[in-house]
Design a protein around this motif. Sequence first.
Motif, short mmCIF file in Angstrom:
data_model
loop_
_atom_site.label_atom_id
_atom_site.label_comp_id
_atom_site.label_asym_id
_atom_site.label_seq_id
_atom_site.Cartn_x
_atom_site.Cartn_y
_atom_site.Cartn_z
N ILE A 268 -12.58 -9.42 15.85
CA ILE A 268 -13.37 -9.58 17.07
C ILE A 268 -12.92 -8.61 18.15
CG2 ILE A 268 -13.89 -11.16 18.98
CD1 ILE A 268 -13.74 -13.45 16.92
N LEU A 269 -11.60 -8.54 18.38
CA LEU A 269 -11.07 -7.75 19.49
C LEU A 269 -11.14 -6.25 19.24
CD1 LEU A 269 -7.94 -9.94 20.27
CD2 LEU A 269 -10.08 -9.86 21.55
N SER A 270 -11.24 -5.84 17.99
CA SER A 270 -11.34 -4.41 17.68
C SER A 270 -12.77 -3.91 17.71
CB SER A 270 -10.72 -4.12 16.32
OG SER A 270 -11.43 -4.79 15.28
N GLY A 271 -13.71 -4.84 17.85
CA GLY A 271 -15.12 -4.44 17.87
C GLY A 271 -15.61 -4.14 19.27
N GLU A 272 -16.90 -4.01 19.37
CA GLU A 272 -17.54 -3.76 20.67
C GLU A 272 -18.06 -5.08 21.22
OE1 GLU A 272 -17.59 -0.86 22.37
OE2 GLU A 272 -16.28 -0.10 20.80
N GLY A 273 -18.82 -5.02 22.29
CA GLY A 273 -19.43 -6.21 22.86
C GLY A 273 -18.41 -7.15 23.46
N ASP A 274 -18.55 -8.45 23.12
CA ASP A 274 -17.70 -9.48 23.72
C ASP A 274 -16.21 -9.24 23.46
OD1 ASP A 274 -19.98 -10.65 24.60
OD2 ASP A 274 -19.92 -12.38 23.25
N GLY A 275 -15.88 -8.82 22.24
CA GLY A 275 -14.48 -8.59 21.91
C GLY A 275 -13.86 -7.53 22.78
N ARG A 276 -14.56 -6.44 22.97
CA ARG A 276 -14.04 -5.36 23.80
C ARG A 276 -13.90 -5.81 25.25
NH1 ARG A 276 -15.99 -1.96 27.43
NH2 ARG A 276 -15.06 0.10 27.69
N ARG A 277 -14.92 -6.51 25.75
CA ARG A 277 -14.87 -6.98 27.14
C ARG A 277 -13.70 -7.93 27.36
NH1 ARG A 277 -20.57 -7.81 26.18
NH2 ARG A 277 -21.80 -6.10 27.06
N TYR A 278 -13.48 -8.83 26.43
CA TYR A 278 -12.39 -9.79 26.58
C TYR A 278 -11.03 -9.10 26.48
CZ TYR A 278 -9.56 -13.99 25.93
OH TYR A 278 -8.62 -14.97 26.08
N ARG A 279 -10.91 -8.14 25.59
CA ARG A 279 -9.66 -7.39 25.45
C ARG A 279 -9.35 -6.64 26.74
NH1 ARG A 279 -11.23 -4.34 21.75
NH2 ARG A 279 -11.35 -2.35 22.83
N ARG A 280 -10.37 -6.08 27.37
CA ARG A 280 -10.18 -5.34 28.62
C ARG A 280 -9.82 -6.29 29.76
NH1 ARG A 280 -10.31 0.35 28.89
NH2 ARG A 280 -11.89 0.46 30.53
N PHE A 281 -10.37 -7.51 29.71
CA PHE A 281 -10.06 -8.48 30.77
C PHE A 281 -8.64 -9.00 30.63
CE2 PHE A 281 -9.62 -13.06 31.63
CZ PHE A 281 -9.70 -13.03 33.01
N ALA A 282 -8.24 -9.36 29.43
CA ALA A 282 -6.95 -10.01 29.24
C ALA A 282 -5.79 -9.07 29.52
CB ALA A 282 -6.85 -10.56 27.82
N THR A 283 -5.93 -7.78 29.26
CA THR A 283 -4.92 -6.75 29.55
C THR A 283 -3.52 -7.14 29.05
OG1 THR A 283 -4.34 -7.62 31.76
CG2 THR A 283 -6.17 -6.03 31.63
N GLY A 284 -3.44 -7.92 28.01
CA GLY A 284 -2.12 -8.34 27.53
C GLY A 284 -2.25 -9.16 26.26
N PRO A 285 -1.24 -9.98 25.95
CA PRO A 285 -1.23 -10.74 24.69
C PRO A 285 -2.35 -11.77 24.62
CG PRO A 285 0.56 -11.45 26.12
CD PRO A 285 -0.03 -10.23 26.75
#
Length: 363
Positions: A268-285
């Motif tokens: 999920i986190l390596s993909g685009e869309g929601d995964g990318r947005r959440y990864r950019r928001f969390a900025t950490g573990p």
Amino acid sequence: MGVVRMDLVTQGLLGAAVGTAVGARRLGWKAAVFGALGGLLPDSDVFFSQTPGVEHWVIHRGVTHSLWFGPLVGSALAMLSIGIGNAWRARQKQAPLDDAARRAWFAVWILAIFTHPLLDAVTQYGTQWFAPFTDWRAAIAAMPIIDPLYSLLLIGGLVAAAFTTGQRAEQRARIALGLSCAYIAVAAVQQPLGAHMAHKELTRQGLNGPSVLQVSSHTTMFTPFLRRVVARTEDGYLIGFVSTLNPQPIQWRRVEVDPVAQRLADQILSGEGDGRRYRRFATGPIVPEILQREDGAQVLRLHDARYGFPGQSLAGQWGLEYTLNEQGRPVGRGVRYRIPREATGERIEALMRAKLGLPNAVF
């Protein structure tokens, strides 16, 4: 919503202090009042970000928190204020506002709005300085969103300014702003200090081996001096708390991660869309967990590990949740979730004792 309301109080106080510091001599009480309104204006985006998905984290602290928003919208509001002021003065048969008063209106509106995203950037939640062109977040885990001591510095300056006028009022507000900036500088040091203490404790306890991949330091509520430290390992996480005022041995709590949950999270986190947005928001573990809801459905939770306390929310207090189908694969879009935690007097007392490095009932 309680945290949001307290955040609004702090931003309103900052805007009022900024307005007083640059406009009290020419505008009197209006500098504080309209400065407070300017300080609150960027958070008007909360009315448009109440969505169940990841869009909430893109919209809130987005465009209205961009660095261009203050100069652009502030200038428009300053011209509106000047126009209304001149119309009122014409009805009273008074001369139009002079150049100094007009400059004061621009300074109050622009700076009150502009300093809002600057303050938000020293919280670990962060803010999107360059939206809508990018969703990159400026985020320094220096201060919690709610910090009573920081707010008291601003209140003290505003109260002191209220008992005088003109240049003295501006000077007193500037002193309060200077002290608040010094406090932020002290708070910013706590982030690397917390990470250093975590590394030191891991070494002392024989845990700081090659299996520790990353160590991060995060804020907790009310003051910057109790750090939530998260060490990522090959098979999970070690989570603890340390007071930078009075360091004590860290009681690490191990959070093991299911390999299946980690694999799904990585997809999920390596993909685009929601995964990318959440990864950019969390900025950490981000800690993944598979659990079963009361209705029997299995869900994958992606915890934002920057937030959380011992107990049910140790791995994280909120994040994205995906429903899993019969084959164990995520279906549909992620939905925001939050683990409620009651703020009882006992827990608040334990939190404050933990900040001072004293024995407490929670940590």
